[in-house]
Design a protein around this motif. Structure first.
Motif, short mmCIF file in Angstrom:
data_model
loop_
_atom_site.label_atom_id
_atom_site.label_comp_id
_atom_site.label_asym_id
_atom_site.label_seq_id
_atom_site.Cartn_x
_atom_site.Cartn_y
_atom_site.Cartn_z
N HIS A 231 31.90 46.71 49.08
CA HIS A 231 32.72 47.88 48.80
C HIS A 231 33.46 47.65 47.49
N ALA A 232 32.98 48.26 46.42
CA ALA A 232 33.64 48.14 45.12
C ALA A 232 34.77 49.16 45.10
N GLU A 233 35.85 48.82 45.76
CA GLU A 233 36.92 49.78 45.98
C GLU A 233 37.76 50.02 44.73
N PHE A 234 38.35 51.20 44.68
CA PHE A 234 39.26 51.50 43.58
C PHE A 234 40.48 52.25 44.10
N GLY A 235 41.57 52.18 43.34
CA GLY A 235 42.83 52.79 43.76
C GLY A 235 42.83 54.29 43.58
N VAL A 236 43.77 54.94 44.22
CA VAL A 236 43.83 56.39 44.17
C VAL A 236 44.32 56.89 42.81
N MET A 237 43.94 58.11 42.49
CA MET A 237 44.45 58.75 41.30
C MET A 237 45.59 59.67 41.72
N ARG A 238 46.73 59.47 41.10
CA ARG A 238 47.89 60.30 41.44
C ARG A 238 48.15 61.33 40.36
N LEU A 239 48.61 62.50 40.79
CA LEU A 239 48.94 63.56 39.85
C LEU A 239 50.44 63.78 39.88
N GLN A 240 50.95 64.33 38.79
CA GLN A 240 52.38 64.55 38.71
C GLN A 240 52.75 65.88 39.35
#
Length: 581
Positions: free
Chosen positions: A369-378
């Motif tokens: 699982h090549a996991e990645f962090g979430v993308m947050r919006l303002q």
RNA sequence: GUCCCCGUAGCUCAGCUGGAUAGAGCAUCGGAUUCCUAAUCCGGAGGUCGCAGGUUCGAAUCCUGCCGGGGACGCCA
């Protein structure tokens, strides 16, 4: 200075071992760059030798420094306490670096670490009948960069798009088709000839959900339609395929802009039969258990059981992932299979991998699982994941357009002589490159705040900064080309800043191998930023083209090597190198 | 409660298999453009590397515990 050049390490370690009469091959890894160039170019710390030799590290360094180091590429040896420092012959070093790039040709940076190995990379995996949103950028670009890097390191790569094209949501869309004919008849004009069919589908979908709140009949209608679809009703299938087809066309136009390409696009719909077989297989293996009316597979103590079938007998997406993994391995027996999916699904994949292992698939260990962090919006000044205040997603297309528009203003202002076509081409590359690079700049596990203002600033550690540096290379080379200068093999490249750059160049293949191994494109991003920074520092201090023809020739060769390195690196990250901007 | 990820300068982050004074960008203050594109460069200021132990000659880096943030924990994908 963290630059290490692997090249000479083995030879130094071996010689040190010979002098001290012990096996010192492991020391090669300890050799690094001294903190400052005055101390030398390579350094061997002697601490590890103190134990076996029963001598103080500094004494060992002194002993080693007194010995013969008659390599042609060593200019001098010195000690600094427990460190044995080597000064390299810069002309030798320069020739080596320039030759490597030259010999690499179009393949410069490519390696053999992945030779004979096949890797399957799953990424992007959007849902049809929806738009690609900014958060899709992560999986899509990280995955494509990983595929590029792995390929460059010598692997055979299969890029795989696991399309979300199945589920009860499509029953709703099919229900809309008949039910909301008055608001929007999808046959007139037909879906295929519309300007933006996906938006039209979305509009209907939203309307359906609103209407179903007051009219529960609609939901059962949707379930009926999905059942029809599942049972292969031609009418339902035909409409579903049309929805699927217009969605794929839409995806493709954006994928093309982003430099994304898939070898295989396989939808979840493809696993209908395979899922049932999977359930049978789990039963046959005796690992399927009843629990609260549902079917589960129990795993180890640490991991909760994996849910295979709901109480109503319907399978879940996990079952689909099991079936899909088996199919993938049948189609392309792989040595490694990456799932470029957000970190929130960590448990899910541990369960999937665990169940496959229970089933006896030896290749389950090669799933990753090549996991990645979430993308947050303002949203209202705070960083939140997912959606904007209004609840709508930010469309990837819109972000790209904004970025390209801003780039366009800037390109036009700086290059009044360019025609509209050229401006359009350059701003597309700069605008899209800025968005792409921002996503690949830092370690994939970290959450990212999608800060459009920052991305559009085009200043500092950004895609445009790298592109600008590439443009500088091209500009120098363009200006020098009529002079027909010839490099003397780099023997005049003796400046400290030049050595820094030569070392940087030599590390390129190692960086690619490491980025491929770790499935971590940011290793390359960081490397390219460092390369660009080091060059721009050099550029401010030294002139490449001067009255000294020999010196100019060598420096041009250096610039050419840098241009090829940066250009190759940018392409691997799906950022287009430019000649002007 | 259990498990996973993260915690380094005001903000965003580098720091790979432990090595010599912890580095960038942004922001801030001050400089650089007769000269290969200033979308650049140079300098100043700014850090108890979350905390506490441990391993080691040596720890931002490895191990354990704690604190803080995020996420996941059966009938969504």
């Amino acid at each position: 200075m963290r630059t290490r050049v692997r090249l000479f390490r083995e030879q130094i370690a071996q010689r040190a071992g010979a002098i001290l009469d012990l096996d010192a091959s492991h020391l090669a890894d300890a050799i690094s760059d001294p903190p400052s160039q005055e101390l030398g170019d390579l350094s061997l710390p002697c601490f590890q030798l103190a134990g076996p030799l029963k001598k103080a590290p500094a004494a060992i360094a002194t002993q080693l420094a007194a010995a013969q180091w008659d390599f042609p590429w060593i200019e001098g040896v010195d000690t600094a306490g427990p460190y044995l420092n080597f000064k390299l012959r810069r002309d030798h070093f320069a020739r080596l670096a320039l030759e490597r790039v030259e010999q690499g040709g179009e393949q410069w940076g490519a390696g053999q670490s992945g030779a004979g190995k096949r890797v399957l990379v799953e990424y992007s995996s959007p849902n049809i009948a929806k738009h690609l949103a900014v958060h899709h950028l992560r999986s899509t670009m990280l995955g494509q960069a990983m595929a590029n890097l792995l390929r460059c390191a010598g692997h055979e790569v299969i890029s795989w798009n696991h399309l979300g094209d199945w589920g009860t949501g499509f029953g709703k869309l099919l229900a809309c088709w008949d039910q909301f004919r008055d608001t929007d008849n999808l046959d007139d004009p037909p879906l295929e000839s519309r300007e933006d069919p996906v938006s039209d589908l979305n509009a209907l979908y939203v309307q359906f959900n609103q209407a179903s709140e007051s009219d529960p009949q609609l939901d059962s209608l949707a379930r009926d339609w999905f059942r029809k679809l599942e049972s292969g009703d031609p009418h339902a299938v035909e409409r579903w395929q049309r929805i699927r087809s217009v969605s794929l066309d839409k995806f493709d136009t954006i994928y093309q802009r982003l430099g994304v390409h898939f070898d295989e696009t396989v939808g979840e719909s493809h696993y209908q039969d395979a899922m049932l077989e999977m359930v049978d297989q789990l039963k046959g293996a005796g690992i399927l258990e009843q629990s609260d009316g549902a079917d589960v597979v129990r795993l180890s103590e640490e991991i909760p059981p994996m849910l295979i079938r709901k109480q109503d007998g319907a399978t879940l997406y996990g079952t689909r992932d099991l079936a899909s993994a088996v199919l993938r391995h049948q189609m392309f027996p792989f040595d490694r299979c990456l799932y470029v999916v957000d970190a929130g699904q960590g448990l899910h994949f541990r369960q999937v991998f665990g169940v496959l292992k229970l089933l006896g698939y030896s290749w389950a260990d090669q799933l990753e699982h090549a996991e990645f962090g979430v993308m947050r919006l303002q949203v209202d000044g705070a960083w939140k994941k997912g959606k904007t205040r209004g609840g709508q997603v930010v469309l990837l297309e819109d972000v790209l357009e904004q970025s390209v528009q801003l780039a366009s203003d800037k390109v036009r202002a700086k290059n009044p002589d360019l025609d509209d076509d050229q401006v359009a081409q350059i701003s597309e590359a700069v605008g899209v490159g800025a968005v792409i690079f921002s996503d690949m700049k830092s370690a994939r596990r970290k959450d990212v705040n999608f800060d459009l203002d920052k991305i559009l600033s085009f200043d500092g550690e950004t895609g445009p900064y790298l592109q600008y540096t590439h443009v500088r290379f091209c500009s120098i080379l363009r200006k020098a080309s009529p002079l027909k200068l010839v490099s003397g093999g780099g023997e005049r490249l003796v400046e400290a800043e030049e050595l820094v750059l030569l070392k940087r160049i030599l590390r390129f293949p190692e960086v690619i191998a490491r980025a491929a191994r770790d499935a971590e494109p940011s290793h390359l991003s960081q490397y390219l930023l460092e390369l660009a920074g080091e060059f721009n520092t050099y550029y401010a201090q030294h002139r490449v083209i001067s009255d000294d023809a020999q010196l100019s020739g060598d420096r041009l060769a250096l610039v050419e090597a840098l241009r090829r390195t940066l250009g190759r690196g940018l392409k691997l990250l799906c950022v287009q190198p430019l000649e002007r901007m």
